[in-house]
Design a protein around this motif. Structure first.
Motif, PDB file in Angstrom:
ATOM      1  N   ASN A   1       0.811  -1.211   0.000  1.00 17.92           N
ATOM      2  CA  ASN A   1       0.000   0.000   0.000  1.00 17.92           C
ATOM      3  C   ASN A   1       0.847   1.264   0.000  1.00 17.92           C
ATOM      4  O   ASN A   1       0.569   2.217  -0.725  1.00 17.92           O
ATOM      5  N   THR A   2       1.913   1.262   0.794  1.00 14.90           N
ATOM      6  CA  THR A   2       2.769   2.441   0.858  1.00 14.90           C
ATOM      7  C   THR A   2       3.490   2.680  -0.464  1.00 14.90           C
ATOM      8  O   THR A   2       3.532   3.807  -0.969  1.00 14.90           O
ATOM      9  N   GLY A   3       4.072   1.619  -1.026  1.00 14.26           N
ATOM     10  CA  GLY A   3       4.800   1.760  -2.284  1.00 14.26           C
ATOM     11  C   GLY A   3       3.939   2.294  -3.410  1.00 14.26           C
ATOM     12  O   GLY A   3       4.370   3.162  -4.184  1.00 14.26           O
ATOM     13  N   VAL A   4       2.712   1.804  -3.492  1.00 13.77           N
ATOM     14  CA  VAL A   4       1.821   2.259  -4.568  1.00 13.77           C
ATOM     15  C   VAL A   4       1.320   3.673  -4.304  1.00 13.77           C
ATOM     16  O   VAL A   4       1.202   4.483  -5.223  1.00 13.77           O
ATOM     17  N   ASP A   5       1.023   3.991  -3.040  1.00 17.84           N
ATOM     18  CA  ASP A   5       0.611   5.365  -2.711  1.00 17.84           C
ATOM     19  C   ASP A   5       1.693   6.362  -3.125  1.00 17.84           C
ATOM     20  O   ASP A   5       1.414   7.399  -3.748  1.00 17.84           O
ATOM     21  N   ILE A   6       2.936   6.056  -2.766  1.00 22.52           N
ATOM     22  CA  ILE A   6       4.038   6.974  -3.083  1.00 22.52           C
ATOM     23  C   ILE A   6       4.263   7.046  -4.584  1.00 22.52           C
ATOM     24  O   ILE A   6       4.484   8.131  -5.145  1.00 22.52           O
ATOM     25  N   SER A   7       4.172   5.917  -5.265  1.00 24.49           N
ATOM     26  CA  SER A   7       4.425   5.917  -6.711  1.00 24.49           C
ATOM     27  C   SER A   7       3.360   6.708  -7.464  1.00 24.49           C
ATOM     28  O   SER A   7       3.683   7.454  -8.389  1.00 24.49           O
ATOM     29  N   THR A   8       2.087   6.568  -7.059  1.00 27.83           N
ATOM     30  CA  THR A   8       1.030   7.309  -7.764  1.00 27.83           C
ATOM     31  C   THR A   8       1.098   8.801  -7.468  1.00 27.83           C
ATOM     32  O   THR A   8       0.632   9.625  -8.260  1.00 27.83           O
ATOM     33  N   GLU A   9       1.683   9.159  -6.327  1.00 27.11           N
ATOM     34  CA  GLU A   9       1.853  10.575  -6.014  1.00 27.11           C
ATOM     35  C   GLU A   9       3.052  11.159  -6.762  1.00 27.11           C
ATOM     36  O   GLU A   9       2.964  12.250  -7.343  1.00 27.11           O
ATOM     37  N   LEU A  10       4.167  10.437  -6.784  1.00 25.56           N
ATOM     38  CA  LEU A  10       5.384  10.970  -7.391  1.00 25.56           C
ATOM     39  C   LEU A  10       5.336  10.973  -8.914  1.00 25.56           C
ATOM     40  O   LEU A  10       6.026  11.775  -9.550  1.00 25.56           O
ATOM     41  N   CYS A  11       4.554  10.091  -9.515  1.00 31.24           N
ATOM     42  CA  CYS A  11       4.583   9.983 -10.978  1.00 31.24           C
ATOM     43  C   CYS A  11       4.068  11.234 -11.681  1.00 31.24           C
ATOM     44  O   CYS A  11       4.292  11.410 -12.882  1.00 31.24           O
ATOM     45  N   THR A  12       3.394  12.112 -10.950  1.00 33.14           N
ATOM     46  CA  THR A  12       2.934  13.367 -11.558  1.00 33.14           C
ATOM     47  C   THR A  12       4.049  14.406 -11.598  1.00 33.14           C
ATOM     48  O   THR A  12       3.909  15.436 -12.267  1.00 33.14           O
ATOM     49  N   LEU A  13       5.149  14.132 -10.883  1.00 35.47           N
ATOM     50  CA  LEU A  13       6.255  15.081 -10.821  1.00 35.47           C
ATOM     51  C   LEU A  13       7.529  14.525 -11.442  1.00 35.47           C
ATOM     52  O   LEU A  13       8.273  15.241 -12.119  1.00 35.47           O
ATOM     53  N   ALA A  14       7.800  13.260 -11.175  1.00 36.84           N
ATOM     54  CA  ALA A  14       9.033  12.635 -11.657  1.00 36.84           C
ATOM     55  C   ALA A  14       8.984  12.444 -13.169  1.00 36.84           C
ATOM     56  O   ALA A  14       7.914  12.376 -13.777  1.00 36.84           O
ATOM     57  N   SER A  15      10.161  12.343 -13.786  1.00 42.00           N
ATOM     58  CA  SER A  15      10.189  12.073 -15.224  1.00 42.00           C
ATOM     59  C   SER A  15       9.761  10.638 -15.513  1.00 42.00           C
ATOM     60  O   SER A  15       9.150  10.357 -16.535  1.00 42.00           O
ATOM     61  N   GLN A  16      10.064   9.719 -14.569  1.00 43.85           N
ATOM     62  CA  GLN A  16       9.602   8.339 -14.701  1.00 43.85           C
ATOM     63  C   GLN A  16       9.662   7.655 -13.346  1.00 43.85           C
ATOM     64  O   GLN A  16      10.615   7.825 -12.591  1.00 43.85           O
TER      65      GLN A  16
END
Length: 398
Positions: free
Chosen positions: A194-209
């Motif tokens: 749950n934590t990994g996916v929460d962070i990934s869906t939040e960061l993907c709007t900012l990170a290049s990949q």
């Protein structure tokens, strides 16, 4: 004589422990080393040593109807799924309503808990605490350990050969607070919980990949369920439990797999679990599918090794020029204040009766609350555990 009970920690489990003690006519004293209640759910921007940590955007995985305490419903104007600040508000309301904070000693660290010399006869404990540089020792008739299981970050360095050579930033999810400083970065998130996916869906709007790894796959459940209601109001019903117990286990598992794959084809996204359904905690998230479809998150298998700039995976693929690695590898728990003759994690794992009381102890006067991972809200399990444990302390239950 009224029995005195020491409650260690004033998070969700500690608060319901205090209340359970009062309901059974016990005298609780709660020791909390920080300045406030809430434990895991009290968000702070600063990372505090030996205290559970959450990220600013954390939202509950189950609905308010499912995760509230049995005798204190959530306010009607609260949303169905609560941002962490809202759940902390609920905890505050709970503590105020039942007048629990007067039993808590804040900024008090528990240094040592050991058996009283006459423990085999009376089951009592010596508890040494420290506050404002002063140490005190008191005798208690029983102990409720409510320190939580999200404090000690588990970082299995040996499982990631070469990670010490990696020149980018490496952090555990415990250190992640806000999506600041990730603009244009190439980020690898290890662990599809749950934590990994929460962070990934939040960061993907900012990170290049963003790359997200999973070794075993995971079952994904959306918060939005049938007819637009929270998923757990449909899923956690008596009729479903009745069907599961009526039909063969293989049939009920097939029905559940079919339901989950109808909503989200796990094999198509390369996350079909290799284990039995609900062998481990399911994942609750509504965004991951659209993020994978848009390519802003790329699913990868398990990491086999790191180099100075790259990550190698079990399918032979390589991701190059990474900037950040976030390890969402979970948490362990430890009790440095507790005599090892009572509980040594490596040896006693699984040796808790009802997952609460150490097997073989001369007197059942110590209980470990919420050190389990239920399919559902931990706080509800904690409430029931505290009720049972305090009845054992009182002599009403065996």
């Amino acid at each position: 004589m009224v029995k005195k009970v020491a409650v260690i920690g004033s998070g969700v489990s500690g608060l319901t422990a205090i209340k359970a003690c009062l309901e059974e006519g016990l005298e609780p004293t709660c020791f909390e080393k920080s300045c406030d209640i809430g434990g895991l759910w009290r968000f702070t921007d600063e990372l505090e040593d030996k205290r559970a940590s959450i990220y600013s955007s954390l939202v509950t995985n189950v609905s308010k109807e499912t995760m509230c305490f049995s005798d204190f419903p959530m306010p009607s104007d609260f949303p169905n799924f609560l941002p962490n600040r809202k759940y902390f508000e609920y905890i505050k309301l709970y503590a105020e309503n039942f007048k629990l904070t007067k039993y808590i000693q804040f900024k008090t660290t528990v240094c040592r808990i050991e058996k009283h010399p006459d423990f085999p006869v009376n089951g009592q404990w010596n508890v040494t605490t420290e506050s404002d540089g002063e140490k005190k020792t008191a005798i208690f008739d029983a102990i409720l350990i409510c320190t939580g299981q999200h404090v000690d970050a588990e970082i299995p360095i040996d499982s990631f050969p070469g990670i010490k050579m990696f020149k980018g930033k490496v952090l555990h999810s415990r250190e992640y607070k806000r999506p600041v400083g990730y603009d244009g970065k190439r980020v690898l998130i290890v662990g599809m919980g749950n934590t990994g996916v929460d962070i990934s869906t939040e960061l993907c709007t900012l990170a290049s990949q963003v790359y997200l790894t999973t070794r075993e796959g995971v079952w994904i459940i959306p918060r939005l369920g049938k007819d637009g209601y929270p998923f757990d109001l449909f899923f956690l019903r008596r009729i479903n439990n009745w069907i599961e117990n009526l039909v063969p286990r293989s049939v009920s598992r097939w029905m559940l797999k079919r339901y989950l794959n109808n909503r989200f084809n796990h094999e198509l996204y390369n996350i079909q679990p290799i284990h039995r359904i609900f062998w481990k905690e399911p994942l609750v998230n509504d965004e991951i599918a659209s993020r994978v479809l848009s390519g802003s998150i790329i699913i990868k298998p398990g990491v086999t090794k790191f180099t100075e700039t790259d990550a190698h995976f079990s399918d032979g693929s390589i991701v190059r020029d990474l900037d950040v690695v976030i390890l969402c590898t979970g948490f362990g728990y430890s009790f440095p204040f507790l005599d090892e003759s009572v509980f040594k994690r490596n040896e006693n794992k699984g040796n808790l009766y009802k997952k609460i009381i150490p097997l073989g102890i001369e007197k059942p006067t110590i209980a470990f609350i919420a050190f389990l991972l239920p399919i559902g809200p931990t706080m509800v399990a904690a409430e029931i555990q505290c009720r049972w444990a305090t009845r054992v302390f009182k002599g009403k239950s065996k």
